[in-house]
Enzyme design. Structure first.
Site, PDB file in Angstrom:
ATOM      1  N   TYR A 144      57.235 118.809  32.467  1.00  0.00           N
ATOM      2  CA  TYR A 144      56.542 117.694  31.807  1.00  0.00           C
ATOM      3  C   TYR A 144      55.566 118.275  30.792  1.00  0.00           C
ATOM      4  O   TYR A 144      54.835 119.219  31.092  1.00  0.00           O
ATOM      5  CB  TYR A 144      55.775 116.866  32.841  1.00  0.00           C
ATOM      6  CG  TYR A 144      54.932 115.753  32.263  1.00  0.00           C
ATOM      7  CD1 TYR A 144      55.537 114.639  31.679  1.00  0.00           C
ATOM      8  CD2 TYR A 144      53.543 115.797  32.303  1.00  0.00           C
ATOM      9  CE1 TYR A 144      54.764 113.606  31.151  1.00  0.00           C
ATOM     10  CE2 TYR A 144      52.771 114.766  31.780  1.00  0.00           C
ATOM     11  CZ  TYR A 144      53.385 113.675  31.214  1.00  0.00           C
ATOM     12  OH  TYR A 144      52.617 112.644  30.698  1.00  0.00           O
ATOM     13  N   ASP A 238      53.593 126.058  27.643  1.00  0.00           N
ATOM     14  CA  ASP A 238      52.716 124.950  27.985  1.00  0.00           C
ATOM     15  C   ASP A 238      51.935 125.365  29.229  1.00  0.00           C
ATOM     16  O   ASP A 238      52.415 125.261  30.353  1.00  0.00           O
ATOM     17  CB  ASP A 238      53.544 123.686  28.236  1.00  0.00           C
ATOM     18  CG  ASP A 238      52.663 122.496  28.607  1.00  0.00           C
ATOM     19  OD1 ASP A 238      51.458 122.703  28.867  1.00  0.00           O
ATOM     20  OD2 ASP A 238      53.182 121.371  28.657  1.00  0.00           O
ATOM     21  N   LYS A 266      43.527 120.173  30.502  1.00  0.00           N
ATOM     22  CA  LYS A 266      42.952 120.093  31.842  1.00  0.00           C
ATOM     23  C   LYS A 266      41.686 120.962  32.009  1.00  0.00           C
ATOM     24  O   LYS A 266      40.631 120.531  31.583  1.00  0.00           O
ATOM     25  CB  LYS A 266      44.041 120.368  32.882  1.00  0.00           C
ATOM     26  CG  LYS A 266      45.167 119.323  32.735  1.00  0.00           C
ATOM     27  CD  LYS A 266      46.066 119.144  33.919  1.00  0.00           C
ATOM     28  CE  LYS A 266      46.900 117.874  33.763  1.00  0.00           C
ATOM     29  NZ  LYS A 266      48.283 118.047  33.353  1.00  0.00           N
TER      30      LYS A 266
HETATM   31  C1  LIG Z   1      49.059 117.196  32.230  1.00  0.00           C
HETATM   32  C2  LIG Z   1      50.043 117.952  31.407  1.00  0.00           C
HETATM   33  C3  LIG Z   1      50.259 117.687  30.040  1.00  0.00           C
HETATM   34  C4  LIG Z   1      49.660 116.498  29.358  1.00  0.00           C
HETATM   35  O1  LIG Z   1      48.281 116.520  29.309  1.00  0.00           O
HETATM   36  P1  LIG Z   1      47.491 115.128  29.169  1.00  0.00           P
HETATM   37  O2  LIG Z   1      46.068 115.565  29.014  1.00  0.00           O
HETATM   38  O3  LIG Z   1      47.784 114.352  30.392  1.00  0.00           O
HETATM   39  O4  LIG Z   1      48.013 114.472  27.938  1.00  0.00           O
HETATM   40  C5  LIG Z   1      51.082 118.526  29.331  1.00  0.00           C
HETATM   41  N1  LIG Z   1      51.684 119.575  29.910  1.00  0.00           N
HETATM   42  C6  LIG Z   1      51.515 119.856  31.218  1.00  0.00           C
HETATM   43  C7  LIG Z   1      52.175 121.051  31.791  1.00  0.00           C
HETATM   44  C8  LIG Z   1      50.713 119.045  32.011  1.00  0.00           C
HETATM   45  O5  LIG Z   1      50.605 119.289  33.315  1.00  0.00           O
END
Ligand SMILES: *Cc1c(COP(=O)(O)O)cnc(C)c1O
Length: 431
Positions: A144, A238, A266
């Site tokens: 994701y 990511d 995060k």
């Molecule tokens: C949470 C998350 C996102 C998206 O971040 P948001 O601040 O919720 O938009 C993207 N990549 C990963 C791996 C995530 O866990």
């Protein structure tokens, strides 16, 4: 457990907010439950509006690392607030946060801040497309990367949970540029690359967190780096979850990878809305105002969020020698005890973990990819989730999520968690 007030809020919220929630997985839908409403959070605990308290392993989906309402962080944020909440103009703290991040991630020469992880991945993909002049992207089944149109294809937890393979509203014309490979299966990446000369980038969670924790097998990330390098395809890590959680320098430090671009989020906002993407100078300098690839944000580099981020990263940096081994130790202790309990009661259970994060899967066989994660027993997870909540422990309301440690979690909190597991596993097998 009394939930009267939470249930009242839930009914009211559903009148005003779709599903009562501002992000789908908060609805507790996949565990056939209704959410509790948080009144406040402190240290390792959430306190709800009915007077219940929970040891929190969700930790704002990994965004909280010091613990809730950390005293020194609150002081830093109060100081920041006194100086104004948003400028829409440059300030020195942006440089300080950029410096902290770039020093921790040698793959990045330059970095830009956003307001969410989604914006970071969206911008990184646009940058990769603009830089290479190609449209195709490769992602992995179950990873994701936020709710970006092009990335909402086979996108893990929220979607795996709800059984929606893709989101409605994503144009087929856009989704057709997204190719889906399998995590830990390098051959599936090579096949896609062999079949198309229009690939701009590969984007990956180097440690999968959004299908539950799934670790890269030996040689997988190195192989990916090599494949991309040979073909002039950009590699995007990511690390929105893993950056600063699995160590000060993320997954790329652990596996010795040098990605072209990295996305963060995060933890780096200290609980405020922040994301970031960065990488090689010659790529990053294609961004406006230097280059022809547009990317912007009114609240990007928000001074309060940035000063919170500086405080958190500063604390992690100066205490890295205790914090990360502490997370690893807590993980080993908890996993060891819970696996022993599961074994004793004959519950099919596996734990995938790395420093600071873990997932317990109700599965007889190893969980190494989307396929094996999907095969887990969700009904058992639902019973486990509800039982733990009754015992005052909050794990994610879905089998396909990670649990996160914070610095505030104590040995006695872990003891209480182990005790609750004993109760819950005993009840599960006797039902
Ligand atoms: C949470 C998350 C996102 C998206 O971040 P948001 O601040 O919720 O938009 C993207 N990549 C990963 C791996 C995530 O866990």
């Amino acid at each position: 457990m009394i939930k009267t007030r939470s249930d009242e809020y839930c009914i009211e919220a559903r009148q005003l907010i779709p599903g009562g929630v501002n992000s789908p997985v908060r609805a507790f839908q996949s565990v056939n439950d209704r959410p509790f409403y948080v009144k406040r959070a402190k240290g390792a605990y959430l306190y709800d509006v009915d007077g219940n308290s929970f040891i929190d392993y969700v930790s704002s989906w990994g965004a909280i690392v010091l613990g809730h309402a950390d005293d020194a962080l609150i002081t830093a944020v109060k100081d920041a607030l006194e100086d104004g909440t948003s400028y829409g103009a440059c300030h020195p703290y942006e440089i300080e946060l950029a410096r902290l991040i770039v020093d921790a991630f040698p793959s990045m020469d330059s970095i830009r801040l956003t307001t969410s992880g989604t914006e970071a991945t969206m911008s990184a993909v646009r940058l990769a497309r603009g830089y290479t002049g190609k449209d195709g992207i490769i992602k992995f089944r179950g990873c994701y990367h936020g709710h970006v149109d092009s990335l909402l294809v086979k996108a893990g937890s929220g979607l795996a949970t709800f059984g929606i393979p893709d989101s409605a509203g994503v144009p087929a014309d856009l989704a057709k540029h997204t190719y889906v490979a399998d995590f830990n299966r390098l051959g599936t990446v090579r096949d896609i690359m062999d079949g198309s000369d229009d690939i701009a980038c590969v984007i990956i969670e180097p440690i999968m967190g959004n299908m539950g924790v799934i670790l890269p097998e030996e040689g997988f990330l190195k192989g990916l780096e090599k494949l991309c390098g040979e073909r002039g395809i950009l590699l995007i890590f990511d690390e929105v979850i893993s950056g600063f959680r699995v160590g000060f320098g993320g997954a790329q430090h652990i596996w010795g990878i040098d990605p072209d671009l990295t996305c963060l989020g995060k933890i780096i906002g200290g609980g405020f809305p922040v994301g970031a993407f960065g990488g090689k100078r010659h790529i990053m300098e294609r961004l406006a105002p230097l280059g022809d690839i547009y990317q912007a944000g009114t609240l990007s580099g928000n001074p309060v969020a940035v000063r919170a981020g500086i405080h958190v990263l500063g604390r992690l940096k100066s205490n890295a020698g205790e914090i990360y081994p502490g997370f690893a130790g807590a993980g080993e202790r908890l996993s060891g005890a819970v696996l022993e309990i599961a074994g004793r009661y004959g519950v099919p259970y596996r734990i995938n973990s790395i420093t600071g994060m873990f997932t317990g899967f109700f599965s007889r066989s190893a969980v190494t990819d989307y396929e094996s994660a999907s095969a887990c027993d969700r009904e058992l997870y639902e019973k486990f989730f509800k039982g733990m909540l009754e015992n005052g422990i909050f794990f994610a309301p879905s089998q396909f999520e990670a649990s996160f440690f914070t610095c505030a979690l104590s040995q006695s909190d872990i003891d209480r968690t182990i005790e609750a597991c004993e109760n819950v596993f005993r009840t599960i097998v006797n039902e």
